[in-house]
Design an enzyme around this catalytic site. Structure first.
Site, PDB file in Angstrom:
ATOM      1  N   SER A 263       0.600  -1.203   0.246  1.00  0.00           N
ATOM      2  CA  SER A 263      -0.357   0.294  -0.137  1.00  0.00           C
ATOM      3  C   SER A 263       0.974   1.545   0.422  1.00  0.00           C
ATOM      4  O   SER A 263       1.881   1.436   0.823  1.00  0.00           O
ATOM      5  CB  SER A 263      -0.864  -0.476   1.333  1.00  0.00           C
ATOM      6  OG  SER A 263      -0.350   0.246   2.577  1.00  0.00           O
ATOM      7  N   LYS A 264      -0.171   2.056  -0.611  1.00  0.00           N
ATOM      8  CA  LYS A 264       0.894   3.696  -0.901  1.00  0.00           C
ATOM      9  C   LYS A 264       1.285   4.305   0.547  1.00  0.00           C
ATOM     10  O   LYS A 264       2.720   4.620   0.873  1.00  0.00           O
ATOM     11  CB  LYS A 264       0.434   4.392  -1.147  1.00  0.00           C
ATOM     12  CG  LYS A 264       1.082   5.822  -1.537  1.00  0.00           C
ATOM     13  CD  LYS A 264      -0.096   7.456  -2.540  1.00  0.00           C
ATOM     14  CE  LYS A 264       0.350   7.963  -2.827  1.00  0.00           C
ATOM     15  NZ  LYS A 264      -0.237   9.169  -3.235  1.00  0.00           N
ATOM     16  N   ARG A 265       0.292   3.758   2.083  1.00  0.00           N
ATOM     17  CA  ARG A 265       0.633   4.941   3.101  1.00  0.00           C
ATOM     18  C   ARG A 265       1.945   3.559   3.550  1.00  0.00           C
ATOM     19  O   ARG A 265       2.343   4.469   4.451  1.00  0.00           O
ATOM     20  CB  ARG A 265      -1.359   4.039   3.993  1.00  0.00           C
ATOM     21  CG  ARG A 265      -2.240   4.682   3.352  1.00  0.00           C
ATOM     22  CD  ARG A 265      -3.084   4.841   4.981  1.00  0.00           C
ATOM     23  NE  ARG A 265      -3.483   2.856   4.715  1.00  0.00           N
ATOM     24  CZ  ARG A 265      -4.111   2.637   4.170  1.00  0.00           C
ATOM     25  NH1 ARG A 265      -5.047   3.364   3.152  1.00  0.00           N
ATOM     26  NH2 ARG A 265      -5.037   1.349   3.974  1.00  0.00           N
ATOM     27  N   GLY A 267       4.467   3.215   2.599  1.00  0.00           N
ATOM     28  CA  GLY A 267       5.713   3.534   1.450  1.00  0.00           C
ATOM     29  C   GLY A 267       6.225   2.531   0.357  1.00  0.00           C
ATOM     30  O   GLY A 267       7.285   2.379   0.181  1.00  0.00           O
TER      31      GLY A 267
END
Length: 495
Positions: A263-265, A267
Site C-alpha cells: 500500500s502507498k500508506r 511507503g
C-alpha cells in the site's frame, strides 16, 4: 414516470460483439501502484492473446478522491509500458464517452429501469456514507424497501432527497463463477441492499462498473480479489437486467510480506517510484507479470519474457489463487538480466543521464564508462556512486594500497608508482591496448605479478577499492594528463 424503452434498445444496439473485449478502469488518484499495473497488464494480455480489444476507461465518480494531473500519470504509464489501448477517452471508440462522469445521465436511467423491474427501490432514509461503507446497518429494517412504487415516486416528485438501492433477495443463495477461484456461493441474507445511485445523482462505483461493462461489451473483468465479496451483487444486477455475465478474473493480492498487502500508506513503491529507483520498464513488467501468473507447458521454466512473448504465452489457467509477495531483490535480479542483455548502444543511452549526473566533464567519454558498467550494474541508480571518481578523485586513505591477494602494501605501492609514472608519462600513444601491453611488460620486467602493479595504479587513479573496470580501462578513460596527475598525488600520499 414512463421510461423511454427506445433509449435502452438503442444503447443495446451499439454494443460491440463477437470478440474479446477487456477494460482497464483506474480511478485518477495520482498513483499507479504495483497491483494496479498488474491489473492493467493482465487485462491487456487477455485482449492481445485473443486478438481482442483493450479499452481504457477513467472511473472518476468518487469526486472526493480525484487528484489533479492523475489522468496524465495513467496515460504516461500505459504508454511507457507499451500497453496500448484501442478505445479510450483520448482515442474515442464506438461506445464513448470513456470517462464515467461524462456518462452520468446513463446511470440514472438504468437505475430507474431497475426500479421499474422491481430489483431496486427509492430509499429516503438518512444514512451516512461511513455507515454504508462499514455495513453497520440492518438491511431488513429499511422501511423504504416496502414502500409502494407509487408512494415512493410521489415523494421523489415532491423533491424529497433519495438514493436508489439494489433490492437483494432475502432468501436463497447466489452463485457466481470466477476464472481463478471457480464457483462461489453466498447466502443472500449476508448481502446488503447496496446504494446504486447516490443523492447527488452520481452512481456508486459498484453500479457504474456493471452498467459500463455491459454497455461497452466487456467480456472479461479483471480486478483484485478484494472485490470477490461484491461479485454476488454484481451477478444479481446482471440477472436483473437480463444481461450476460462477463468472465470474472479476481487476482490475488500483491503482498509486501506474508501478512501485509502492499500500500502507498506503508511507503510501498508505485511504478514511478520503481523507475526512479533505477529499474527498467521492461524488467518491471516482466516481474509484475509473474506475480500471480506462471507460464505453462514448454514455457514453464522460462522467466524472461518480452511483452509480445507474454501476450502469446498468457492464459488464465496459469493464474494462482495464492497471494504473491513482491520481492525487491527478485526484481533487482530481473533488472540486472535486462541491463546485461541490452546492446552496448542501448545501455549507454539509458546509463548516460546517471553517469552525467556526477561526471559533468564532457572530455570524459560517457559511453566508455557505460561499457565498463553494463556487466556490473543491477540498477541504474547504482551508477553515480560507482563512477563519481572519474569527475573528481575522492580523498582516500593509504590503507587502500594494502591488498594481500595482490601482494601489495604502501611500500610496494610506492615502488610500483615510482616506476610506472615515468613509463606512462613517456608513452607515445594512449590507447587501451598500448597501456595494457606497456604495464604488463613493466610488471614482467620487474618480476612481479600484474596485480601487484595494477592495484596501486588503480587505487591512485580512483581512490576506491571497488571500481567498474581495472587500471587499464580507467587510465584510458581519464586520459594521459589526468592519469599522471593522480598517480603523482598517490605517490605524494605514500610519502
Amino acid at each position: 414516470m414512463a421510461l423511454d424503452m427506445q433509449y435502452f434498445e438503442e444503447m443495446e444496439a451499439k454494443i460491440p460483439t463477437g470478440k474479446v473485449r477487456t477494460r482497464f478502469a483506474p480511478s485518477p488518484t495520482g498513483y499507479m501502484h504495483v497491483g494496479n499495473l498488474r491489473t492493467a497488464l493482465y487485462t491487456w494480455l487477455i485482449a492481445r492473446n485473443a486478438g481482442g480489444t483493450f479499452i481504457l476507461r477513467i472511473e472518476d465518480t468518487d469526486q472526493g478522491r480525484l487528484v489533479e494531473g492523475a489522468t496524465d500519470v495513467i496515460y504516461r504509464t500505459l504508454a511507457e509500458c507499451g500497453l496500448d489501448h484501442d478505445e479510450g477517452p483520448d482515442v474515442g471508440g464506438p461506445v464513448a464517452p470513456y470517462i464515467q462522469s461524462e456518462r452520468r445521465d446513463t446511470y440514472g436511467k438504468y437505475a430507474e429501469l431497475l426500479v421499474e423491474k422491481g430489483h431496486a427501490y427509492y430509499c429516503f432514509c438518512e444514512k451516512t456514507e461511513s455507515e454504508e461503507d462499514s455495513g453497520n446497518f440492518e438491511r431488513a429494517a429499511d422501511p423504504c424497501r416496502d414502500l409502494s412504487l407509487e408512494e415512493a415516486r410521489a415523494r421523489v416528485a415532491a423533491g424529497e432527497p433519495y438514493v436508489i438501492r439494489q433490492r437483494i433477495p432475502r432468501e436463497g443463495t447466489t452463485t457466481f463463477h470466477d476464472a481463478i477461484f471457480g464457483d462461489i456461493t453466498v447466502e443472500n441474507e449476508t448481502l446488503d441492499d447496496q446504494v446504486l445511485l447516490k443523492r447527488d445523482g452520481l452512481p456508486t462505483y459498484n453500479f457504474a462498473n456493471v452498467i459500463d461493462d455491459h454497455l461497452m461489451g466487456i467480456t472479461h473483468v479483471v480486478r483484485g480479489s478484494e472485490y470477490l465479496s461484491s461479485a454476488p451483487k454484481y451477478d444479481l444486477l446482471y440477472q436483473a437486467f437480463g444481461w450476460t455475465v462477463p468472465t470474472y478474473v479476481h487476482c490475488s493480492p500483491v503482498m509486501r510480506d506474508a501478512k501485509n498487502k502492499m500500500s502507498k500508506r506503508h511507503g510501498d513503491p508505485s511504478y514511478e517510484d520503481l523507475k526512479a529507483q533505477g529499474f527498467l520498464t521492461e524488467a518491471i513488467l516482466n516481474y509484475v507479470a509473474l506475480l500471480g501468473w506462471s507460464p505453462r507447458g514448454e514455457l514453464a521454466e522460462q522467466e524472461v519474457f518480452s511483452l509480445p512473448e507474454l501476450a502469446k504465452a498468457f492464459d488464465l489457467g496459469g493464474m494462482s489463487k495464492s497471494p504473491a509477495i513482491f520481492d525487491i531483490e527478485k526484481l533487482t535480479h530481473f533488472n540486472a538480466m535486462y541491463l546485461r542483455a541490452m546492446t552496448p548502444e542501448a545501455f549507454a543511452q539509458v546509463a548516460e543521464p546517471y553517469i552525467r549526473s556526477v561526471v559533468t566533464n564532457e572530455k570524459i567519454d560517457a559511453a566508455a564508462i557505460a561499457a565498463l558498467l553494463q556487466a556490473r550494474c543491477e540498477r541504474l541508480t547504482d551508477i553515480p556512486e560507482k563512477v563519481d571518481f572519474f569527475q573528481e578523485l575522492p580523498d582516500y586513505s593509504v590503507e587502500l594500497f594494502t591488498n594481500k591477494k595482490s601482494k601489495c602494501n604502501p611500500d610496494v605501492a610506492k615502488e610500483m608508482l615510482q616506476v610506472a609514472i615515468p613509463m606512462l608519462s613517456a608513452m607515445p600513444q594512449w590507447t587501451q591496448e598500448f597501456i595494457h601491453e606497456s604495464l604488463v611488460g613493466l610488471a614482467e620486467g620487474y618480476g612481479v605479478k600484474n596485480a601487484t602493479l595494477m592495484w596501486p595504479i588503480r587505487i591512485a587513479m580512483a581512490g576506491k577499492t571497488v571500481t567498474p573496470g581495472g587500471a587499464v580501462e580507467i587510465a584510458c578513460i581519464l586520459g594521459h594528463k589526468e592519469t599522471i596527475r593522480r598517480l603523482k598525488l598517490g605517490l605524494e600520499k605514500l610519502g
